[in-house]
Design a protein around this motif. Structure first.
Motif, PDB file in Angstrom:
ATOM      1  N   GLN A  35      21.985 -34.282  14.376  1.00 40.42           N
ATOM      2  CA  GLN A  35      22.599 -35.341  15.174  1.00 40.42           C
ATOM      3  C   GLN A  35      23.672 -36.055  14.379  1.00 40.42           C
ATOM      4  OE1 GLN A  35      21.943 -35.571  18.321  1.00 40.42           O
ATOM      5  NE2 GLN A  35      20.447 -33.939  18.112  1.00 40.42           N
ATOM      6  N   ALA A  52      26.394 -28.107  22.445  1.00 41.11           N
ATOM      7  CA  ALA A  52      25.209 -27.755  21.674  1.00 41.11           C
ATOM      8  C   ALA A  52      24.495 -26.556  22.301  1.00 41.11           C
ATOM      9  CB  ALA A  52      24.270 -28.953  21.587  1.00 41.11           C
ATOM     10  N   ARG A  53      24.383 -26.615  23.626  1.00 40.20           N
ATOM     11  CA  ARG A  53      23.693 -25.513  24.306  1.00 40.20           C
ATOM     12  C   ARG A  53      24.509 -24.226  24.233  1.00 40.20           C
ATOM     13  NH1 ARG A  53      21.110 -22.388  24.883  1.00 40.20           N
ATOM     14  NH2 ARG A  53      19.820 -21.539  26.565  1.00 40.20           N
ATOM     15  N   ASP A  97      18.951 -34.507  27.170  1.00 36.97           N
ATOM     16  CA  ASP A  97      19.761 -33.363  26.781  1.00 36.97           C
ATOM     17  C   ASP A  97      19.118 -32.057  27.241  1.00 36.97           C
ATOM     18  OD1 ASP A  97      21.555 -35.041  25.730  1.00 36.97           O
ATOM     19  OD2 ASP A  97      21.133 -34.616  23.633  1.00 36.97           O
ATOM     20  N   ALA A  98      17.813 -31.971  27.088  1.00 38.94           N
ATOM     21  CA  ALA A  98      17.110 -30.764  27.499  1.00 38.94           C
ATOM     22  C   ALA A  98      17.219 -30.571  29.010  1.00 38.94           C
ATOM     23  CB  ALA A  98      15.646 -30.843  27.077  1.00 38.94           C
ATOM     24  N   ASP A 148      13.834 -34.590  26.429  1.00 39.74           N
ATOM     25  CA  ASP A 148      14.787 -35.690  26.556  1.00 39.74           C
ATOM     26  C   ASP A 148      15.852 -35.311  27.584  1.00 39.74           C
ATOM     27  OD1 ASP A 148      16.359 -33.844  25.271  1.00 39.74           O
ATOM     28  OD2 ASP A 148      16.066 -34.783  23.315  1.00 39.74           O
ATOM     29  N   TYR A 200      10.723 -32.129  30.260  1.00 38.63           N
ATOM     30  CA  TYR A 200      11.795 -32.024  29.265  1.00 38.63           C
ATOM     31  C   TYR A 200      11.569 -33.053  28.161  1.00 38.63           C
ATOM     32  CZ  TYR A 200      13.973 -29.773  33.286  1.00 38.63           C
ATOM     33  OH  TYR A 200      14.229 -28.969  34.352  1.00 38.63           O
ATOM     34  N   ARG A 218      26.753 -32.444  24.871  1.00 38.22           N
ATOM     35  CA  ARG A 218      25.520 -31.826  25.355  1.00 38.22           C
ATOM     36  C   ARG A 218      25.744 -30.344  25.623  1.00 38.22           C
ATOM     37  NH1 ARG A 218      22.548 -36.334  26.853  1.00 38.22           N
ATOM     38  NH2 ARG A 218      23.704 -37.982  27.882  1.00 38.22           N
ATOM     39  N   PHE A 257      19.745 -31.521  30.828  1.00 34.15           N
ATOM     40  CA  PHE A 257      21.096 -31.027  31.036  1.00 34.15           C
ATOM     41  C   PHE A 257      21.195 -29.548  30.689  1.00 34.15           C
ATOM     42  CE2 PHE A 257      22.837 -35.094  31.931  1.00 34.15           C
ATOM     43  CZ  PHE A 257      24.078 -34.852  32.467  1.00 34.15           C
ATOM     44  N   ALA A 258      20.573 -29.184  29.588  1.00 39.63           N
ATOM     45  CA  ALA A 258      20.606 -27.781  29.175  1.00 39.63           C
ATOM     46  C   ALA A 258      20.020 -26.897  30.275  1.00 39.63           C
ATOM     47  CB  ALA A 258      19.829 -27.617  27.874  1.00 39.63           C
ATOM     48  N   GLN A 305      31.545 -37.649  25.828  1.00 44.07           N
ATOM     49  CA  GLN A 305      30.174 -37.557  25.351  1.00 44.07           C
ATOM     50  C   GLN A 305      29.452 -36.398  26.020  1.00 44.07           C
ATOM     51  OE1 GLN A 305      29.228 -39.355  22.827  1.00 44.07           O
ATOM     52  NE2 GLN A 305      31.240 -40.317  22.867  1.00 44.07           N
ATOM     53  N   GLY A 306      29.681 -36.262  27.296  1.00 43.46           N
ATOM     54  CA  GLY A 306      28.983 -35.221  28.030  1.00 43.46           C
ATOM     55  C   GLY A 306      29.238 -33.840  27.471  1.00 43.46           C
TER      56      GLY A 306
END
Lengths: 196, 196
Positions: free
Chosen positions: A110, B117-118, B55-56, B53, B51, B114, B58-59, B110-111
């Motif tokens: 992070q 990362a995925r 982020d997960a 969090d 999930y 996410r 969203f993934a 910011q979006g």
DNA sequence: TCGATTAAACGACATCTGTCGCGTACACTG
DNA sequence: CAGTGTACGCGACAGATGTCGTTTAATCGA
């Protein structure tokens, strides 16, 4: 808020030191603004008088390193005798390589995102400044997009190194070799991956 | 937690739809888990049953697009007649270009982190899978590091496009042109930026 | 169709974030 | 040295996160 007030200087210095201190000893992903303020001996609300959020505090704490990257783009001016001097973009890449090794180790998955955002802005500015100063890509790619690509690609490697299982030193070395072979200066122009 | 329970399926489907829905109409940077749960008509605590969090979540919502990227690496198998077929890595780059255009527009500063990362994880796996299947870089760079670099560089461009003022389409096109010129297949080996 | 299983709702809790108003004490200035 | 400006501490607030124990109700097997 007077930025040169001695009290404000002391406060910001304490916050910068505390941020780097905690980032080194604890998992940077779990760092909180409250913890940094407590370590610095500064009230939590006071932090917001100097920085909009924790990321900005981190950016300030790393400003010295970021400034070194920006300065690296100026180490070899275009109008200087270019015989023994290395190509400007190569110099940039070398600095990025060093920073990748250092910061990808220090910052976790992070935490690296904070640094990547800050470094991305510095790199974009530095590369575009080099282009404005006279350097020109030899391809038909628009100038600004090219600079943005270079910055994005470099930061991508850094962010990726910090968030995967690779040894950052190895991955950073690969960055250097790949871009070191792929970019060169020819007739005052920056040539990217274009064998003449 | 039975993953095939109809109730669990309904809940996750609602959450996925709500996440994409809100990401499209609001600033994705300001999206909260509470807001997504409320839009989906699901209790906030229930989200954590599915999930770890936001982020997960969203993934999972973007899993379809991510799967398309991973599949792109399989579109041109190495043991197939390679005459009219494009190089595998080139196929990957083209898909990334399309995804960069699509998602860099949809997701904000910011979006995009996410999604980056995925996508980074999917790209690394896809490229390394291609190398395991027989593709070999022509340089002396270690195999895994090379794959990590490629994935990192591509994601860096995407993340950068979404967080700067560039038109994502232009920058993505630059990515394609740059890598399209720099990479090719030769004797069943992937050659990166190495003029023979 | 009935009973056991379990996903989900619900309320509560501790913690962090970002913001506000107020009083105090330090810092420049005349 | 006195006076004004202002950085800071302090307390409080709303909202978000992540977790827990309990209760309700939907699902599936017998």
């Amino acid at each position: 808020m007077a930025p040169d007030d001695p009290r404000a200087r002391r406060t910001r210095a304490s916050l910068r030191a505390a941020a780097l201190e905690l980032a080194g000893e604890r998992d940077p992903a779990t760092l909180t603004l409250s913890a940094v303020a407590a370590r610095a001996g500064v009230n939590r609300a006071t932090v917001y008088l100097h920085y909009p959020d924790l990321d900005a505090l981190f950016a300030d704490a790393m400003e010295e390193a970021v400034a070194a990257v920006a300065q690296a783009a100026q180490l070899c001016p275009l109008d200087a005798p270019a015989e023994p001097a290395p190509p400007p973009l190569v110099t940039l890449f070398e600095h990025v390589r060093e920073h990748a090794t250092l910061y990808a180790r220090m910052l976790g998955p992070q935490g690296s995102a904070r640094f990547a955002a800050r470094l991305r802005a510095a790199l974009t500015e530095a590369v575009q400044e080099r282009f404005r100063a006279g350097a020109r890509p030899a391809s038909d790619v628009p100038l600004d997009v090219h600079a943005a690509f270079l910055a994005g690609a470099l930061v991508g490697v850094i962010a990726h190194c910090a968030s995967c299982d690779e040894d950052p030193a190895d991955a950073a070395a690969a960055t250097w070799r790949l871009f070191g072979d792929g970019g060169r200066v020819e007739n005052e122009a920056v040539v990217i991956n274009k064998p003449s």
